[in-house]
Scaffold this motif. Sequence first.
Motif, PDB file in Angstrom:
ATOM      1  N   ARG A 264     120.012  22.609 -99.868  1.00  0.00           N
ATOM      2  CA  ARG A 264     119.821  21.680 -98.750  1.00  0.00           C
ATOM      3  C   ARG A 264     120.997  20.702 -98.625  1.00  0.00           C
ATOM      4  NH1 ARG A 264     117.153  21.675 -93.995  1.00  0.00           N
ATOM      5  NH2 ARG A 264     116.858  19.550 -93.264  1.00  0.00           N
ATOM      6  N   GLU A 282     120.054  19.460 -83.579  1.00  0.00           N
ATOM      7  CA  GLU A 282     119.350  18.390 -84.264  1.00  0.00           C
ATOM      8  C   GLU A 282     120.067  18.060 -85.565  1.00  0.00           C
ATOM      9  OE1 GLU A 282     114.793  17.400 -85.677  1.00  0.00           O
ATOM     10  OE2 GLU A 282     115.285  19.258 -84.636  1.00  0.00           O
ATOM     11  N   MET A 284     120.730  17.160 -89.327  1.00  0.00           N
ATOM     12  CA  MET A 284     120.023  17.563 -90.535  1.00  0.00           C
ATOM     13  C   MET A 284     120.201  16.482 -91.600  1.00  0.00           C
ATOM     14  SD  MET A 284     121.139  21.571 -90.621  1.00  0.00           S
ATOM     15  CE  MET A 284     119.855  22.073 -91.769  1.00  0.00           C
ATOM     16  N   HIS A 285     119.215  16.377 -92.480  1.00  0.00           N
ATOM     17  CA  HIS A 285     119.239  15.360 -93.522  1.00  0.00           C
ATOM     18  C   HIS A 285     118.895  15.982 -94.857  1.00  0.00           C
ATOM     19  CE1 HIS A 285     119.630  11.990 -90.749  1.00  0.00           C
ATOM     20  NE2 HIS A 285     118.776  12.616 -89.965  1.00  0.00           N
ATOM     21  N   PRO A 404     111.683  23.073 -81.581  1.00  0.00           N
ATOM     22  CA  PRO A 404     112.254  22.174 -82.600  1.00  0.00           C
ATOM     23  C   PRO A 404     111.213  21.661 -83.581  1.00  0.00           C
ATOM     24  CG  PRO A 404     113.078  21.632 -80.410  1.00  0.00           C
ATOM     25  CD  PRO A 404     111.987  22.631 -80.213  1.00  0.00           C
ATOM     26  N   ARG A 405     109.972  21.418 -83.094  1.00  0.00           N
ATOM     27  CA  ARG A 405     108.937  20.895 -83.995  1.00  0.00           C
ATOM     28  C   ARG A 405     108.550  21.935 -85.037  1.00  0.00           C
ATOM     29  NH1 ARG A 405     103.421  20.836 -84.147  1.00  0.00           N
ATOM     30  NH2 ARG A 405     103.318  22.164 -82.299  1.00  0.00           N
ATOM     31  N   SER A 407     110.322  24.490 -85.919  1.00  0.00           N
ATOM     32  CA  SER A 407     111.491  24.762 -86.753  1.00  0.00           C
ATOM     33  C   SER A 407     111.610  23.736 -87.868  1.00  0.00           C
ATOM     34  CB  SER A 407     112.750  24.759 -85.882  1.00  0.00           C
ATOM     35  OG  SER A 407     113.881  24.956 -86.668  1.00  0.00           O
ATOM     36  N   ARG A 408     111.394  22.451 -87.511  1.00  0.00           N
ATOM     37  CA  ARG A 408     111.505  21.383 -88.505  1.00  0.00           C
ATOM     38  C   ARG A 408     110.417  21.526 -89.579  1.00  0.00           C
ATOM     39  NH1 ARG A 408     111.579  17.767 -85.110  1.00  0.00           N
ATOM     40  NH2 ARG A 408     109.427  17.080 -85.155  1.00  0.00           N
ATOM     41  N   LEU A 409     109.212  21.963 -89.161  1.00  0.00           N
ATOM     42  CA  LEU A 409     108.092  22.059 -90.101  1.00  0.00           C
ATOM     43  C   LEU A 409     108.137  23.329 -90.943  1.00  0.00           C
ATOM     44  CD1 LEU A 409     105.125  20.824 -87.855  1.00  0.00           C
ATOM     45  CD2 LEU A 409     106.216  19.612 -89.747  1.00  0.00           C
ATOM     46  N   GLN A 411     110.698  25.953 -91.090  1.00  0.00           N
ATOM     47  CA  GLN A 411     111.910  26.587 -91.609  1.00  0.00           C
ATOM     48  C   GLN A 411     112.101  26.364 -93.111  1.00  0.00           C
ATOM     49  OE1 GLN A 411     115.300  25.850 -89.170  1.00  0.00           O
ATOM     50  NE2 GLN A 411     116.587  27.290 -90.230  1.00  0.00           N
TER      51      GLN A 411
END
Length: 581
Positions: A264, A282, A284-285, A404-405, A407-409, A411
């Motif tokens: 990550r 978006e 990334m963090h 996007p939601r 994908s964020r949850l 992926q």
Amino acid sequence: MRHLLASVWGRPTGATEPRLPLPWIDVLILVGMAGIALAVFQTSREWVGHLRPTVRIELTPWALPRYTLLSLSRGMIAYVLSLGFTLVYGYWAAKDKLAEHALIPLLDILQSIPVLGFMPGLVLALVSAFPTSNVGLELAAVLMIFTSQAWNMTFSYYYSLKSVPLDQREVAQVYRFSRWQRLRWVELPFATLGLVWNSMMSMAGGWFFLMISEAFVLGDKDFRLPGLGSYMSVAVAQGNTAAMLWAVLAMVVMIVVLDQLLWRPVVVWAQKFRVEEGGLAEEMHSWFLDWLRRSRLIRWFASWLRRLSGAVARRLIPKGPHHPAPHPGVARVGRAVSGALYLFMVAGLLYGVVRLVILLHPVTVASWGHIASGAALTLGRVLLSTALGTLWALPAGLAIGLSPRLSRLLQPVVQVVASFPAPMLFPVVIAALKAAGVTLGWGSVVLMLLGTQWYILFNVIAGAMAMPADLREAARSYRLGRWQRFTSLYFPAVFPYLVTGWITAAGGAWNASIVAEYVTFRGEVLTTRGLGAQISAAASSANFPALAASIVVMSMVVVAFNRFVWRRLQGLAETRFSLSK
């Protein structure tokens, strides 16, 4: 006192700057470095230890941290070797026109050879080379993982070097960059993002083969290594469900920790090398990368590293961006070295072909026919597992990639699940298949599917995320129905990525067939007719001519299928469905 010193001496210097307490993140880093040093010490002890005729695997949960550490160290050593091979081989193939004609077809053949097929020969050769220590066995395990990682990464790096954008190449040419400057400032940054993602996929594939190589037994000879793979194999052989669950838990913890502490942060760091300037992506963090950036210890080390590399560069490279053309003598030496390496490689290949012909001499015509019919059955299972994977991965990948939601949850979850080695799930799936009355002929398709479906899913997600927003907006504006959107936009847009996923998944299915068509479950050998089962049976009985013949047939089928089916689909994807043309 500080104000007084500041009024007299000005800004604080190194001598007058107050000694702040060591930040807690630096304390954690020091503890982590001590842990890494201990891990290196433990691993080196295992490597140089005396070769044991049999390995005793303890099924207590307290043994799992050591086994997990040993498995992780093998995977990381293999990755470092793969990365070094990638940077050298990929650069050589991309920059040397003569060598390119041999290196790329050779790479294509190497990735088509089933990794598990040559494991017996590799293990026997390395054990005989190091008869008194574990070095041979450990090297064999590392090389098995290496062969599952290196080809994919090398292809990615090679294609990146060949596809550097024209404007970046022109800038390097105008400023007359040297080869090193061109590599450091243009080519490596451009290739980094693809290399990082392919490294993650290759590392995930490496766990699959690590689990098998650690539990390798050839006939009556025990070549197992202490690790998660051998722990799981013993737990399955003894029917110890609790130990199996502990092994699964240890594997999940290792994958999650590795993802959070290594992959990550690297993925987030690599985002600065993105070429496109669109603002839709978006941000990334990574919490761990944020911690590292606050560390004084890391900043000091990075500063020292920059000074060191700058000093080395000043010694080796002329100052300034403008350099004279390289001396003709240097170019001649480079061509001579490249030509010598090329001839050495061709000579090695010819020697290997001669040895292979001698080894295959005892194989009869009837045996060749039996192997060919097994290849046809396994080919059918490979295609069926790829089709089944596509049935669910295509809609799921589109849903995740277009939202996007989601994908964020999902992926990160998919990434961790995909990294889990499928062989660890085989006992549970086989027990379920036996309870349902499914034969191994059909059940092996399910076992292949366990490890290959993720390649399709990852590629579809990548294709959906790369879909231009204006095309999606146009589809909404024209009020296209779901089926119309799928047929006229979604499927054509992800088709190039889907083809890549099919190729990778089919390659993984060929490898998985070796352990899916010939399974040892609770002391019982379950087998079905197929080329994978023939390879496993030949390896188990140490029948090397039959083993070599089976591997040759599998390699020929894979190469032929790649050339006549997958390559045509790739051409169709590039000419008809590419969004960049």
